[in-house]
Write a protein that holds these residues in place. Structure first.
Motif, PDB file in Angstrom:
ATOM      1  N   HIS A   1      -4.986   5.191  -6.665  1.00  0.00           N
ATOM      2  CA  HIS A   1      -5.232   4.439  -5.700  1.00  0.00           C
ATOM      3  C   HIS A   1      -6.430   4.745  -4.924  1.00  0.00           C
ATOM      4  CE1 HIS A   1      -4.001   1.896  -1.794  1.00  0.00           C
ATOM      5  NE2 HIS A   1      -4.521   1.203  -2.476  1.00  0.00           N
ATOM      6  N   GLU A   2      -6.246   6.133  -4.428  1.00  0.00           N
ATOM      7  CA  GLU A   2      -7.379   6.661  -3.495  1.00  0.00           C
ATOM      8  C   GLU A   2      -8.848   6.397  -4.336  1.00  0.00           C
ATOM      9  OE1 GLU A   2      -5.487   6.567  -0.604  1.00  0.00           O
ATOM     10  OE2 GLU A   2      -6.622   8.251   0.047  1.00  0.00           O
TER      11      GLU A   2
ATOM     12  N   VAL B   1       0.734  -1.055   0.119  1.00  0.00           N
ATOM     13  CA  VAL B   1      -0.016   0.009  -0.014  1.00  0.00           C
ATOM     14  C   VAL B   1       0.736   1.241  -0.318  1.00  0.00           C
ATOM     15  CG1 VAL B   1      -1.656   1.148   1.248  1.00  0.00           C
ATOM     16  CG2 VAL B   1      -1.765  -1.305   0.886  1.00  0.00           C
ATOM     17  N   ASN B   2       0.821   1.884  -1.191  1.00  0.00           N
ATOM     18  CA  ASN B   2       1.355   3.246  -1.252  1.00  0.00           C
ATOM     19  C   ASN B   2       2.946   3.245  -1.136  1.00  0.00           C
ATOM     20  OD1 ASN B   2      -0.713   4.910  -1.786  1.00  0.00           O
ATOM     21  ND2 ASN B   2      -1.288   4.760   0.521  1.00  0.00           N
TER      22      ASN B   2
ATOM     23  N   GLN C   1     -10.334   3.384  -4.419  1.00  0.00           N
ATOM     24  CA  GLN C   1     -10.992   2.946  -3.048  1.00  0.00           C
ATOM     25  C   GLN C   1     -12.330   3.678  -3.082  1.00  0.00           C
ATOM     26  OE1 GLN C   1      -8.400   3.642   0.514  1.00  0.00           O
ATOM     27  NE2 GLN C   1      -6.638   3.588  -1.258  1.00  0.00           N
TER      28      GLN C   1
END
Lengths: 250, 360
Positions: free
Chosen positions: A156-157, A144-145, A160
């Motif tokens: 990615h944000e 993640v990140n 989500q």
């Protein structure tokens, strides 16, 4: 139909020099399907508003209220706020070493939906969300990140946002650090979420360029810890022409 | 072999090598008062593949030792449990060794040898379990071109005391990768040590440990670059939770004057999950030649990152699950290297359980 109501919200942050007041009475109502742009100069408290609504422990609520469909958001833990339907797309998403994107997404979806999504449909769902945002399938296996470029973090944000289907989303400078192509792709993701889930959006930005892709219904000018002017989309054009100088001087 | 008749080498706790260890909890292993029981607990599990043998025999030690407990073991025990992998044998899948019944009212002094012939390739897993008092002198001999992956799992019960030296002698172009996992026992003190005897060797010492209330886990590496052109990597990660959980990591790397072309890096990271726990971390790099490829070390000790927890929770994940994800993620890098799924899953479940028990 959901409503996020912010009433006279006052927030301070503890510093070495003592508590500093950042938000000095913010009033704002966001309904499902509406897009509100909050625009203002750096240091005006825009991000504090975003993080306070999401429940970041760094900020102390001094006064006022935040409710979602009448439920007291300020009484909720951070995860309860997400479960109630709030989402914060962060300006600086945090690295979580050793936790893969796919594991993270599935854990979050399980938490928010109350049960683990069926594996087959879930895999298809994630694949579709990634393709829509022009993301390499290998992305799911990365941590993640960790080692993500600025653009990858923002995609990615928004991925989500699409997968977790909140009622109200706060986008904290999602446009910063994106080139034009990435800005368009990310904006399309937000617009899809609006269309598919009747999402209400609180779009925090310093610049007007993202408003070409995500059309606001309302524009609020933020300065010195509160909203100083409100209007329709044309207010953004005025800011584009004149900047924030008028508001900072006040 | 000499039998020690005097206790003049008995540590007092003031010695560098013993300054962290709670001697009173060693059940007499260090001062000669332990009653030596008649146990040979190391067992093979399942059928041994072709080219692999396991037997007890009398062997002289591969290398000298300055550890008093190793000396006592050698003084008391000439029998060695010897796992031998013949030259040019490539073993598919791990060879499992486990432990028979232990005891707390007497001590087992154990000598173990793992030897790989030239170009032999194998993975060996030792599962250390139960409540026992066990002092072990474990030596690994890697012939030229041999390659060993060596996994030791310290999954002892809560009263166990385990002190051991895991010493690898690495010959020309041999590869040694060890993964040392310590999650159980009252006192565990392991000395993973490496000696290069010819150029071209490559060594990776990896480890994870998780100490909860009252547990003491010490890992004291020593890598001796006594030949040119050898490579070593050390990476140990630890978590601590609960009152008086105490871990010690010492990373001694010596690059001798002849060891030109050495490439070494050592790393230790600790995650303190609650108040009242203590992690000591001491990297020591001694360099006697400047003609090297690289040499470095890093050591960090920190707490839960609030920003990580906030990020995960903002996606609906509870605090408890967020902590579990972060801790699993922390250990993942090394646990994944085990590459035996059943063990990885068991360890991660144990880590979850430890975390829950500690209420961290």
């Amino acid at each position: 139909m959901s409503t996020l109501e912010i009433r006279n919200l006052q927030v301070s942050v503890n510093t070495e020099a003592g508590a500093v007041d950042i938000l000095k009475g913010v009033d704002l109502t966001i309904n499902s399907g509406e897009t509100h742009a909050i625009m203002g100069p750096n240091g005006s408290g825009k991000s504090t508003l975003a993080y306070s609504i999401a429940g970041h422990p760094k900020y102390t609520i001094v006064g006022g209220s935040v409710t979602l469909d009448g439920a007291d958001v300020l009484e909720m833990t951070v995860d309860e706020r997400a479960k109630a339907g709030l989402f914060l797309a962060m300006q600086y998403p945090v690295e979580v070493p050793g936790v893969s994107v796919s594991n993270f997404l599935r854990t979050a979806a399980t938490a928010l939906r109350g049960e683990a999504p069926k594996l087959r449909t879930w895999v298809a769902e994630v694949k579709e969300a990634m393709e829509a945002l022009n993301m390499d399938p290998a992305f799911a296996t990365r941590n993640v990140n960790e080692g993500f470029s600025g653009g990858e973090k923002k995609r990615h944000e928004i991925m989500q946002l699409e997968l977790l289907r909140p009622k109200i989303a706060i986008l904290d400078e999602t446009d910063s650090g994106l080139d034009v192509d990435a800005l368009r792709i990310v904006s399309e993701g937000v617009n899809r979420a609006k269309e598919n889930n009747n999402l209400g959006v609180l779009l925090i930005t310093h610049y007007t360029r993202i408003l070409k892709y995500i059309k606001p219904d309302f524009v609020h000018v933020f300065a010195n810890g509160h909203i100083v002017e409100e209007g329709g989309p044309d207010l953004a054009d005025k800011l584009e022409a004149n900047g924030y100088a008028d508001y900072v001087r006040k | 072999m000499t039998v020690l008749t005097t206790n003049y080498l008995t540590p007092t706790g003031r010695e560098e090598a013993w300054r962290f260890t709670p001697l009173k909890r060693l059940r007499g292993l260090h001062d000669g008062t332990a009653v030596i029981g008649d146990r040979h607990s190391l067992l093979t599990q399942g059928q041994l593949p072709a080219g692999v043998s396991f037997q007890r025999e009398s062997l002289t030690p591969l290398a000298s030792s300055d550890d008093i407990i190793v000396e006592r073991i050698r003084g008391a025990q000439s029998d060695v449990a010897h796992l031998s992998i013949a030259s040019n044998t490539e073993v598919d899948g791990p060879i499992f060794l486990g432990r028979g019944e232990g005891a707390l009212d007497s001590a087992e002094f154990s000598r173990v040898r793992i030897s790989l012939g030239t170009h032999a390739v194998a993975t060996v897993v030792i599962e250390n379990t139960g409540d026992t008092v066990l002092a072990e002198d474990l030596e690994i001999s890697l012939a030229p071109g041999a390659s060993l992956k060596f996994i030791t799992l310290q999954e002892f019960d809560s009263a166990a005391v385990y002190t051991a030296r895991h010493h690898a002698v690495v010959d020309k172009d041999a590869t040694f990768k060890s993964i040392t996992v310590t999650v159980g026992g009252d006192v565990v003190r392991i000395l993973p040590t490496v000696e290069f005897v010819a150029p071209g060797g490559s060594v990776e010492l990896l480890g994870v440990y998780f100490a909860t209330t009252g547990q003491f886990f010490e890992h004291r590496m020593h890598v001796d670059h006594a030949v040119p052109n050898a490579k070593s990597r050390v990476n140990f990660k630890g978590a601590l939770a609960g009152r008086d959980a105490h871990t010690v990591w010492i990373g001694d790397v010596l690059i001798r004057a002849v060891a030109e072309g050495t490439d070494t890096y050592e790393l230790n990271r600790n995650l303190l999950l609650s108040d009242g726990a203590r992690a000591d971390s001491v990297p020591n790099l001694e360099i006697e030649t400047g003609e090297i490829v690289g040499a470095g070390h890093a050591s960090t000790t920190g707490r839960f990152d609030d920003e990580q927890l906030f990020y995960l929770m903002s996606r609906g994940i509870t605090l408890e699950n967020a902590r579990r994800l972060v801790v699993r993620g922390f250990f993942n890098e090394i646990v994944n290297e085990i590459a035996v799924e059943s063990i990885q899953e068991r360890l991660m479940s144990r880590i979850d359980a430890e975390l829950e028990r500690a209420g961290a």
